[in-house]
Design an enzyme around this catalytic site. Sequence first.
Site, PDB file in Angstrom:
ATOM      1  N   GLU A  72      21.973  -0.464  44.201  1.00  0.00           N
ATOM      2  CA  GLU A  72      21.388  -1.508  45.082  1.00  0.00           C
ATOM      3  C   GLU A  72      22.206  -1.590  46.207  1.00  0.00           C
ATOM      4  O   GLU A  72      23.305  -1.791  46.273  1.00  0.00           O
ATOM      5  CB  GLU A  72      20.664  -2.820  44.384  1.00  0.00           C
ATOM      6  N   LYS A  93      16.635  -9.250  52.859  1.00  0.00           N
ATOM      7  CA  LYS A  93      16.628  -8.895  51.516  1.00  0.00           C
ATOM      8  C   LYS A  93      15.021  -8.378  51.223  1.00  0.00           C
ATOM      9  O   LYS A  93      14.229  -9.412  51.140  1.00  0.00           O
ATOM     10  CB  LYS A  93      17.141 -10.232  50.690  1.00  0.00           C
ATOM     11  N   ALA A 121      10.925 -11.270  40.905  1.00  0.00           N
ATOM     12  CA  ALA A 121      10.190  -9.928  40.971  1.00  0.00           C
ATOM     13  C   ALA A 121      10.919  -9.086  40.218  1.00  0.00           C
ATOM     14  O   ALA A 121       9.930  -8.184  39.653  1.00  0.00           O
ATOM     15  CB  ALA A 121       9.677  -9.789  42.345  1.00  0.00           C
ATOM     16  N   LYS A 142      22.932 -13.672  35.407  1.00  0.00           N
ATOM     17  CA  LYS A 142      23.946 -15.107  35.569  1.00  0.00           C
ATOM     18  C   LYS A 142      23.094 -16.167  34.877  1.00  0.00           C
ATOM     19  O   LYS A 142      21.679 -16.536  34.655  1.00  0.00           O
ATOM     20  CB  LYS A 142      23.913 -15.245  36.806  1.00  0.00           C
TER      21      LYS A 142
HETATM   22  N1  PSU Z   1      22.066 -11.509  40.564  1.00  0.00           N
HETATM   23  C1  PSU Z   1      23.236 -11.476  40.545  1.00  0.00           C
HETATM   24  N2  PSU Z   1      23.877 -10.574  41.898  1.00  0.00           N
HETATM   25  C2  PSU Z   1      23.028 -10.283  42.895  1.00  0.00           C
HETATM   26  C3  PSU Z   1      21.544 -10.655  42.524  1.00  0.00           C
HETATM   27  C4  PSU Z   1      20.953 -11.332  41.452  1.00  0.00           C
HETATM   28  O1  PSU Z   1      24.118 -11.716  39.887  1.00  0.00           O
HETATM   29  O2  PSU Z   1      23.278  -9.675  43.793  1.00  0.00           O
HETATM   30  C5  PSU Z   1      20.433 -10.063  43.595  1.00  0.00           C
HETATM   31  C6  PSU Z   1      19.895  -8.505  43.179  1.00  0.00           C
HETATM   32  O3  PSU Z   1      19.584  -7.984  44.209  1.00  0.00           O
HETATM   33  C7  PSU Z   1      18.503  -9.106  42.416  1.00  0.00           C
HETATM   34  C8  PSU Z   1      18.184 -10.292  43.487  1.00  0.00           C
HETATM   35  O4  PSU Z   1      17.452  -8.215  42.335  1.00  0.00           O
HETATM   36  O5  PSU Z   1      19.329 -11.142  43.898  1.00  0.00           O
HETATM   37  C9  PSU Z   1      16.985 -11.414  42.769  1.00  0.00           C
HETATM   38  O6  PSU Z   1      16.842 -12.169  43.510  1.00  0.00           O
HETATM   39  P1  PSU Z   1      15.432 -13.335  43.433  1.00  0.00           P
HETATM   40  O7  PSU Z   1      16.180 -14.257  42.149  1.00  0.00           O
HETATM   41  O8  PSU Z   1      15.152 -13.873  44.651  1.00  0.00           O
HETATM   42  O9  PSU Z   1      14.585 -12.398  42.863  1.00  0.00           O
END
Ligand code: PSU
Length: 304
Positions: free
Chosen positions: A25, A86, A141, A159
């Site tokens: 990614e 993003k 998502a 996390k």
């Molecule tokens: N969690 C991490 N590192 C990251 C992300 C999440 O520990 O870099 C990033 C990833 O790209 C993940 C996104 O898909 O954040 C999720 O964002 P959201 O919670 O807005 O869906």
Amino acid sequence: MHNYLVFSAEVQAAREAGKPVVALESTIISHGMPYPQNVQTAKEVEQIIRDQGAVPATIAIMNGKIHIGLSDAELELLGQSRDAIKVSRRDLPYVLSTGKLGATTVAATMICAGLADIKVFVTGGIGGVHRGAETSFDISADLQELAQTSVAVVCAGAKSILDLGLTLEYLETHGVPVVSVGQEAFPAFFTRDSGFRADFRLDTAQQQALFLSTKWTLGLQGGVVIANPVPEADAMPGTEIEAITRQALDEAQQQGIGGKAVTPFLLARIKELTAGRSLHTNIALVKNNALCGAQLALAYSRLS
Ligand code: PSU
Ligand code: MN
């Protein structure tokens, strides 16, 4: 559809030769780590995959195309950009149709990997159900994507900025298997043990590959979480990370951070509050996942 896909020369050659490809990614590059460590890490992670005999494909959106495999110059562009968007599932048509620069999340990378027929994807951590989701409704998502898109996501768990118990419940409801590697526990990104168990333990790439092929041969569409714990030597102390996480969550609430900005805000704050030590852990676990994912891609391609 294939009008939207652009393959790097390396990935194109791998496709023609039937070599296994591993997706990576790019939100982790643009929003997850600071420059220049982000670009450096991205290159090292790609090399780990090559050294195992697989081919890395970092995925990003550029000039109205989905790029499957980036050149060093493209990695640099993304790593230095301050306005890369993003991109999750919702954002894909906007960023593609306007020709903007986009970094793909786990959800969007799964979609693009699926379009490119790549079955294994390596990242750091997945998004999940946020703490307080019962009032904020903030559920990544990524989880819904895992429910429907047939790609294995190798990660170090999620996390503890998230509610990991609710995240695992959500995945169960949607039939997404959570497989841990080398232990029973579901890992919590910076630490090896979240206090929750994964659904299944499969230690070898061969076992994991058989699991994937069994699921998909049965027509059970959707992803699989392959949760690979951070190496012991690189893990952070659990009590310290919990205190810092609580502080970052409080600050996000006080500052009214919402929507897609929540996760990047928390990641950046945790990095500051640990004086960069969390970044060391983050880099180590992504490299460890690259090794695991490359071996899985090789084992899966031997089956098919
Ligand atoms: N969690 C991490 N590192 C990251 C992300 C999440 O520990 O870099 C990033 C990833 O790209 C993940 C996104 O898909 O954040 C999720 O964002 P959201 O919670 O807005 O869906
Ligand atoms: Mn969210």
